[in-house]
Motif scaffolding. Structure first.
Motif, mmCIF file in Angstrom:
data_model
loop_
_atom_site.group_PDB
_atom_site.id
_atom_site.type_symbol
_atom_site.label_atom_id
_atom_site.label_comp_id
_atom_site.label_asym_id
_atom_site.label_seq_id
_atom_site.Cartn_x
_atom_site.Cartn_y
_atom_site.Cartn_z
ATOM 1 N N ASP A 146 1.555 -0.681 1.804
ATOM 2 C CA ASP A 146 2.837 -1.302 2.146
ATOM 3 C C ASP A 146 2.600 -2.813 2.100
ATOM 4 N N SER A 147 2.626 -3.368 0.904
ATOM 5 C CA SER A 147 2.172 -4.750 0.727
ATOM 6 C C SER A 147 3.298 -5.745 0.926
ATOM 7 N N ARG A 148 3.513 -6.096 2.181
ATOM 8 C CA ARG A 148 4.607 -7.037 2.483
ATOM 9 C C ARG A 148 4.329 -8.425 1.926
ATOM 10 N N TYR A 149 3.041 -8.719 1.683
ATOM 11 C CA TYR A 149 2.697 -10.032 1.105
ATOM 12 C C TYR A 149 3.492 -10.253 -0.172
ATOM 13 N N LEU A 150 3.767 -9.173 -0.889
ATOM 14 C CA LEU A 150 4.485 -9.300 -2.167
ATOM 15 C C LEU A 150 5.959 -9.650 -1.972
ATOM 16 N N VAL A 208 -6.699 2.402 -10.253
ATOM 17 C CA VAL A 208 -5.971 1.799 -9.139
ATOM 18 C C VAL A 208 -5.317 2.937 -8.354
ATOM 19 N N PRO A 209 -5.553 3.001 -7.029
ATOM 20 C CA PRO A 209 -4.971 4.094 -6.244
ATOM 21 C C PRO A 209 -3.440 4.123 -6.371
ATOM 22 N N VAL A 210 -2.888 5.311 -6.269
ATOM 23 C CA VAL A 210 -1.432 5.445 -6.338
ATOM 24 C C VAL A 210 -0.805 4.629 -5.199
ATOM 25 N N GLY A 211 0.204 3.870 -5.524
ATOM 26 C CA GLY A 211 0.890 3.075 -4.502
ATOM 27 C C GLY A 211 0.361 1.663 -4.388
ATOM 28 N N ALA A 212 -0.819 1.400 -4.979
ATOM 29 C CA ALA A 212 -1.374 0.040 -4.913
ATOM 30 C C ALA A 212 -0.736 -0.823 -5.992
ATOM 31 N N VAL A 216 -9.144 -9.240 -6.183
ATOM 32 C CA VAL A 216 -7.742 -8.843 -6.070
ATOM 33 C C VAL A 216 -7.563 -8.035 -4.798
ATOM 34 N N VAL A 217 -6.418 -8.215 -4.180
ATOM 35 C CA VAL A 217 -6.037 -7.358 -3.058
ATOM 36 C C VAL A 217 -5.347 -6.142 -3.666
ATOM 37 N N LEU A 218 -5.870 -4.946 -3.355
ATOM 38 C CA LEU A 218 -5.207 -3.734 -3.845
ATOM 39 C C LEU A 218 -3.891 -3.541 -3.112
ATOM 40 N N GLY A 219 -3.889 -3.950 -1.852
ATOM 41 C CA GLY A 219 -2.662 -3.859 -1.080
ATOM 42 C C GLY A 219 -2.946 -3.856 0.398
#
Ligand code: AMP
Ligand code: MG
Length: 497
Positions: free
Chosen positions: A22-26, A77-81, A105-108
């Motif tokens: 849940d990458s809120r940074y994005l 890359v993991p699903v959702g990342a 890199v941040v995966l998430g």
């Protein structure tokens, strides 16, 4: 936020452990990152995997997942990342540059089973738009060093980013010589740095700063959102957590080595283990980093440098502190000026605990502390072992303990202990949970990395890691792990670039 499950090897009736990104940074403005995937490597091999940490993160299923090595090398890359490199800036040895994740890199942002939000980052994952002239890669030795030392710090009870895995890439990286390449999976409560705020400030766009402030508060200090002045309240929080962090470093003799503003977190976790090392003989002027020619980040300079970095954070926040610049500067100064008092109070408390004393009684305790450190410096006593010696029923028979100066100090300490009125057992118990028996000794770290790099032998690394996972307990048969090694004032560590 969609939860994403990806675990083909997990039978459907097994507990629902999974990646939860849940990458809120994005949701921040795009200036803060570049969307980029890790660059695959030739022949990934899982060399280290942190099972207890994986379990805590809800990623224990990876133990049985044949894909794990691919996730930790960047080959899958993991699903959702949705991987991204972060933009930031920083004062490096005092000089300002616009930087960013040049080899990570941040995966998430992953949510653990208890709802904690952590960044999962691959370090050494290939070039990004921020790589400048770098190759985006990392060498095996420095990644194993980060794994070992960050986990040692965690076991010492010191806030730090964690290490989940090290994968060798089967590809060489070229530094002074060709070295085996590797990728480290780092777990952090976030990768927000003082330098992230400096980046937003340097862009000259108050909206960027405001968005970052809101994100940082939401992520780390949600209570601050209701403060009269959230920017000042955040600054005060960072002053507080960094003062505590540096006190903890001083407790165990840790020298970070590169306290640039891009290597100082908003969360208060230790980050970026490059040319770091632990003191042997106590000496405030100790420098281990081969790139620190001026001794800027010497052991005893760390509190001062932390405060210097916090002033840079305060400067970056000026536009959010007050519309009136003079007033903003006053507020910034006021918040950062708290550092010295907070630091000193916690430092004294920590040193008294090292000496088996519960808390400060009067100013004579300050003398007791400073004279103790003087004695250690003069006698070149090993910082770690000396405090364990002091907790013994009788001091070992070492010449350094028989000098008139040491004896005089020892007598005043004993008198102070007597007036506290605790049992010997209570005193030594406090001392032995404050003073580690085992730190990551420089010669042992070097030997472990060398065995891994040149012979592919990971046993010394694993054995050392096991000792360091329980640093306050005597470990019969492993006493040699407490040996300082040869006193070597010329010992140098090199950063992983
Ligand atoms: P560090 O010394 O690891 O804190 O890194 C300082 C800056 O240099 C950061 O922006 C890194 O991303 C960047 N950097 C370090 N090593 C490399 C590399 N091999 N390739 C690209 N960028 C790098
Ligand atoms: Mg860094």
């Amino acid at each position: 936020m969609p939860l994403s499950a990806s675990n083909p090897s997990n039978p459907s009736n097994a507990p629902a452990q999974q990646w939860r990104f849940d990458s809120r940074y994005l949701t921040l403005p795009e200036a803060f990152y570049s969307r980029i995937d890790p660059v695959p490597v030739r022949e990934p091999k899982l060399l280290a995997f942190n099972e207890p940490l994986a379990a805590q993160l809800g990623l224990g299923f990876l133990l049985n997942d044949p894909e794990a090595v691919n996730y930790f090398s960047g080959n899958a890359v993991p699903v959702g990342a949705t991987a991204f490199a972060q933009a930031y800036a920083g004062h490096q040895f005092g000089g300002f540059s616009m930087l960013g994740d040049g080899r990570a890199v941040v995966l998430g942002e992953h949510l653990t089973p208890d709802g904690t939000r952590v960044d999962l980052q691959l370090k050494g994952s290939g070039p990004t738009p921020y790589s400048r002239r770098g190759d985006g890669r990392a060498a095996l030795g420095p990644m194993l060093r980060e794994y070992l030392v960050s986990e040692a710090m965690h076991s010492l009870g010191i806030p730090t980013t964690r290490s989940l895995a090290v994968v060798s890439t089967g590809e060489p990286v070229f530094r002074q010589t060709a070295q085996p390449g590797a990728v480290l999976t780092r777990v952090a409560s976030s990768h927000l740095r003082v330098g992230t705020f400096q980046y937003a400030a340097a862009k000259g766009d108050t909206e960027l700063l405001q968005a970052l402030l809101d994100y940082a508060i939401d992520r780390h200090y949600p209570a601050v959102a209701d403060a009269d002045n959230p920017a000042q309240a955040l600054l005060s929080k960072v002053v507080d957590v960094q003062a505590s962090l540096v006190v903890q470093w001083m407790r165990v003799g840790f020298i970070h080595g590169v306290m640039n503003t891009d290597n100082m977190t908003i969360s208060g976790e230790t980050i970026d283990y490059g040319p770091c090392a632990f003191l042997n003989a106590y000496d405030r002027e100790t420098v281990f980093s081969s790139i620190d020619h001026q001794g800027r980040y010497a052991f005893g300079n760390q509190p001062g440098m932390a405060q210097w970095n916090l002033l840079r954070l305060a400067e970056a926040l000026l536009p959010l502190l007050d519309a009136d610049e003079d007033k903003a500067i006053e507020m910034a100064k006021e918040a950062v000026s708290q550092f010295a008092a907070i630091y000193t109070e916690r430092f004294e408390q920590m040193m008294l605990n090292k000496l088996g004393l519960e808390s400060k009684r009067d100013e004579q305790d300050e003398t007791l502390i400073s004279e103790c450190l003087d004695c250690l410096t003069e006698a070149k006593l090993d910082y770690t072992n000396a405090f364990r010696d002091l907790a013994l029923p009788t001091l070992p028979d070492k010449p350094a303990y028989h000098t008139p100066k040491f004896q005089a100090w020892h007598a005043s300490w004993q008198a102070r202990l007597a007036s506290q009125g605790w049992s010997e057992h209570a005193v030594s118990a406090l001392m032995n949970r404050t003073n580690p028996a085992y730190i990551a000794r420089n010669h042992l770290v070097e030997a472990a990395l060398l065995a891994a790099e040149s012979d592919g032998d990971l046993d010394p690394f694993k054995n050392l890691l096991a000792v360091l996972s329980n640093p306050y307990e005597p470990q019969p048969g492993r006493e040699h792990y407490a040996d300082p090694g040869e006193y070597n004032p010329g010992y140098m560590t090199f950063c992983g670039t």
